[in-house]
Design a protein around this motif. Structure first.
Motif, short mmCIF file in Angstrom:
data_model
loop_
_atom_site.label_atom_id
_atom_site.label_comp_id
_atom_site.label_asym_id
_atom_site.label_seq_id
_atom_site.Cartn_x
_atom_site.Cartn_y
_atom_site.Cartn_z
N PRO A 58 17.50 43.40 21.01
CA PRO A 58 16.22 42.68 20.88
C PRO A 58 16.37 41.20 21.23
N GLY A 59 15.42 40.69 22.01
CA GLY A 59 15.41 39.28 22.37
C GLY A 59 16.35 38.90 23.49
N SER A 60 17.01 39.86 24.11
CA SER A 60 17.97 39.56 25.17
C SER A 60 17.27 39.37 26.51
N VAL A 61 17.97 38.65 27.41
CA VAL A 61 17.56 38.53 28.81
C VAL A 61 18.78 38.81 29.67
N MET A 62 18.55 39.05 30.95
CA MET A 62 19.65 39.40 31.84
C MET A 62 19.62 38.57 33.11
N LEU A 63 20.83 38.11 33.51
CA LEU A 63 21.02 37.47 34.81
C LEU A 63 21.80 38.44 35.68
N LEU A 64 21.16 38.93 36.73
CA LEU A 64 21.81 39.84 37.66
C LEU A 64 22.47 39.02 38.76
N VAL A 65 23.78 39.16 38.91
CA VAL A 65 24.54 38.41 39.90
C VAL A 65 25.01 39.36 40.99
N GLY A 66 24.49 39.19 42.20
CA GLY A 66 24.90 40.08 43.28
C GLY A 66 24.12 39.81 44.54
N PRO A 67 24.46 40.49 45.63
CA PRO A 67 23.68 40.37 46.86
C PRO A 67 22.26 40.87 46.63
N GLY A 68 21.35 40.45 47.47
CA GLY A 68 19.96 40.82 47.30
C GLY A 68 19.72 42.31 47.26
N THR A 103 34.36 33.52 49.17
CA THR A 103 35.16 32.53 48.44
C THR A 103 35.11 32.66 46.92
N GLY A 104 34.14 33.41 46.39
CA GLY A 104 33.98 33.48 44.94
C GLY A 104 33.36 32.23 44.36
N ARG A 105 32.71 31.45 45.20
CA ARG A 105 32.12 30.19 44.77
C ARG A 105 31.10 30.38 43.64
N HIS A 106 30.44 31.53 43.61
CA HIS A 106 29.38 31.77 42.63
C HIS A 106 29.89 31.72 41.19
N LEU A 107 31.19 31.97 41.00
CA LEU A 107 31.72 32.02 39.63
C LEU A 107 31.63 30.66 38.94
N ARG A 108 31.74 29.58 39.72
CA ARG A 108 31.62 28.24 39.15
C ARG A 108 30.17 27.90 38.83
N LYS A 109 29.25 28.60 39.47
CA LYS A 109 27.83 28.28 39.32
C LYS A 109 27.14 29.10 38.23
N ILE A 110 27.76 30.17 37.79
CA ILE A 110 27.10 31.04 36.82
C ILE A 110 26.77 30.33 35.51
N ALA A 115 33.73 43.53 41.36
CA ALA A 115 34.78 44.53 41.14
C ALA A 115 35.85 44.39 42.21
N LEU A 116 35.41 44.21 43.46
CA LEU A 116 36.35 44.06 44.58
C LEU A 116 37.07 42.72 44.53
N LEU A 117 36.39 41.68 44.01
CA LEU A 117 37.02 40.36 43.90
C LEU A 117 37.97 40.28 42.70
N GLY A 118 37.88 41.24 41.79
CA GLY A 118 38.73 41.21 40.60
C GLY A 118 38.34 40.11 39.64
N THR A 119 37.06 39.83 39.52
CA THR A 119 36.57 38.73 38.70
C THR A 119 36.86 38.94 37.22
N ASP A 120 37.35 37.91 36.56
CA ASP A 120 37.51 37.92 35.10
C ASP A 120 36.19 37.44 34.50
N MET A 121 35.26 38.36 34.35
CA MET A 121 33.92 37.98 33.91
C MET A 121 33.89 37.58 32.43
N GLU A 122 34.83 38.05 31.64
CA GLU A 122 34.90 37.61 30.25
C GLU A 122 35.10 36.10 30.19
N ARG A 123 35.98 35.60 31.04
CA ARG A 123 36.26 34.16 31.08
C ARG A 123 35.03 33.38 31.55
N VAL A 124 34.36 33.88 32.57
CA VAL A 124 33.15 33.21 33.06
C VAL A 124 32.09 33.16 31.96
#
Length: 434
Positions: free
Chosen positions: A60-70, A101-108, A135-144
């Motif tokens: 309840p009360g959550s929102v979502m940011l979808l990060v990905g290609p269009g 480059t994975g540049r988006h990870l700094r912007k999230i 998944a292919l980039l091996g992103t540590d999304m917990e850290r982000v």
């Protein structure tokens, strides 16, 4: 010359091969996947109904940011048009530079801050939905997410729409169930409170499981879909135990037992009336009590007898895109006098408990896989049936009566069986009227 026909195997042949020798055509991880129109929505982690994106908003009360290609967000636009979701989805559209480059990870973290600032009311949590790119980039999304939490002072939780992990240890729909309960914190447990885990919509109000639990002394029954606010969601941590109603909730239950000390017990959705009864008896016994299911059993037994009398001999095709296990449902319907000619489903070792029993009653039933490339050559007209169960089965048989049996409000137990038989009756009577 290659013979162009869909792969099928009879229940008799499948049972004799055994759980250790399942044909590769029936194992989706063993070949290229053909996502036929019959099962495309069912097999996508961004599926219709409760795919990862909508499931991730169960808090309840959550929102979502979808990060990905269009392209990964295209069906989210349709979902956003559903009631209550239009103001809960936000997008970070990745460009080619982000992907390379994975540049988006700094912007999230900044993107999360902008989402929170744009809302008229502060959300309870921001879910970050990641796609196969990360998944292919091996992103540590917990850290982000930890960095984003520090920036906005709110919980930020990752969930993964990774189609690549569908056959792995933590498929998307398994991990998202873990994620939505991850904000619960250890609390004093109440012996009269229980959580029902597994689905993102509640059971039917008429389901007898609520009555069985109350006979066993339970006074507070929590389902995340019935939580009206974040406080009610957080109160789920007081449960004395969890009831698992879907195998994909096992990981979430294990995590809750490890973190919160809440044990769990699992119940299976069944349509065989004798097995429904024996499961309730075993359930009550495991909790040190007893439950009287006589009224519910007698009503369901009467409905099953009436269905056998009126529709015995009706030919059926059973699919997997429905609220049940295709093999267990086929077995149950065969016991009620229907003739199951075909089943469309991937086969797991766990299905052989049903397959072996089905062999004794309907050995010539043929089993197909929706995901086998050979289904390109399937023609329903060559395999006529009078009734289909499941949207995938309906796709193959235009001329049959159809019961989709995929409602979001979940069937279970005797109540689920009675409603299924009611819908079967309505579909067959409607076909006759035409």
């Amino acid at each position: 010359m290659t013979q162009r026909k869909p792969y099928a195997i009879t229940v008799r042949e499948l049972a004799r091969r055994g759980r250790g020798d399942i044909p590769s055509d029936l194992v989706s991880s063993a070949h290229l996947i053909y996502n036929s129109p019959a099962a495309l929505a069912f097999n996508s982690p961004g599926a219709q109904g409760f795919g990862v994106k909508r499931a991730g908003l169960a808090i309840p009360g959550s929102v979502m940011l979808l990060v990905g290609p269009g392209c990964c967000g295209r069906n989210t636009t349709i979902l956003s048009e559903m009631g209550g979701y239009s103001d809960r989805f936000f997008y970070y559209i990745m460009d080619e530079t982000d992907i390379v480059t994975g540049r988006h990870l700094r912007k999230i973290p900044q993107a999360v801050a902008e989402v929170v600032e744009a809302l008229p009311q502060e959300p309870t949590v921001v879910m970050i939905c990641m796609t196969c790119v990360d998944a292919l980039l091996g992103t540590d999304m917990e850290r982000v997410c930890r960095k984003a939490e520090a920036k906005v002072g709110l919980p930020v939780v990752p969930c993964y729409m990774y189609a690549l992990t569908r056959e792995g240890r933590k498929p998307p729909m398994v991990d998202v169930r873990r994620a939505i309960y991850s904000l619960l914190e250890r609390d004093d447990r109440d012996s009269r409170t229980v959580n029902i885990l597994g689905h993102f919509a509640p059971l039917r109000d008429t389901c007898e499981l609520y009555g069985v639990l109350r006979q066993l002394g339970i006074r507070q029954i929590n389902e995340i879909s019935r939580c009206r606010d974040f406080a009610e969601y957080k109160a789920m941590s007081k449960a004395n135990f969890n009831v698992i109603l879907h195998p994909e909730a096992r990981l979430a239950a294990q995590d809750m037992e490890k973190r919160l000390g809440i044990p769990s017990i699992e119940l299976t959705r069944l349509y065989q009336i004798d097995k429904i009864r024996s499961q309730y008896q075993a359930f009550a016994g495991a909790l040190g009590g007893a439950a009287d299911d006589t009224v519910w059993y007698d009503e369901a037994a009467a409905d099953a007898a009436e269905a056998a009398k009126r529709y015995g001999g009706t030919t059926i095709a059973v699919g997997e895109m429905q609220n049940g296990n295709a093999f267990e449902m086929a077995l149950a319907l065969t016991q009620y006098g229907f003739v199951v000619k075909e089943i469309y489903a991937s086969v797991s070792p766990y299905d052989f408990a049903y397959i072996r029993r089905l062999e004794a009653l309907s050995p010539d039933t043929e089993v197909y896989s929706n995901l086998s490339p050979s289904m390109l050559y399937y023609e329903g007209g060559d395999h006529p049936v009078e009734l289909t169960i499941g949207k995938d089965a309906a796709y193959y048989h235009d001329d049959a009566a159809h019961v989709f049996w995929d409602e979001e409000i979940q069937p279970f137990g005797y109540d689920g069986l009675r409603e299924l038989l009611r819908q079967i009756s309505a579909a067959l009577e409607g076909r006759t009227a035409r």
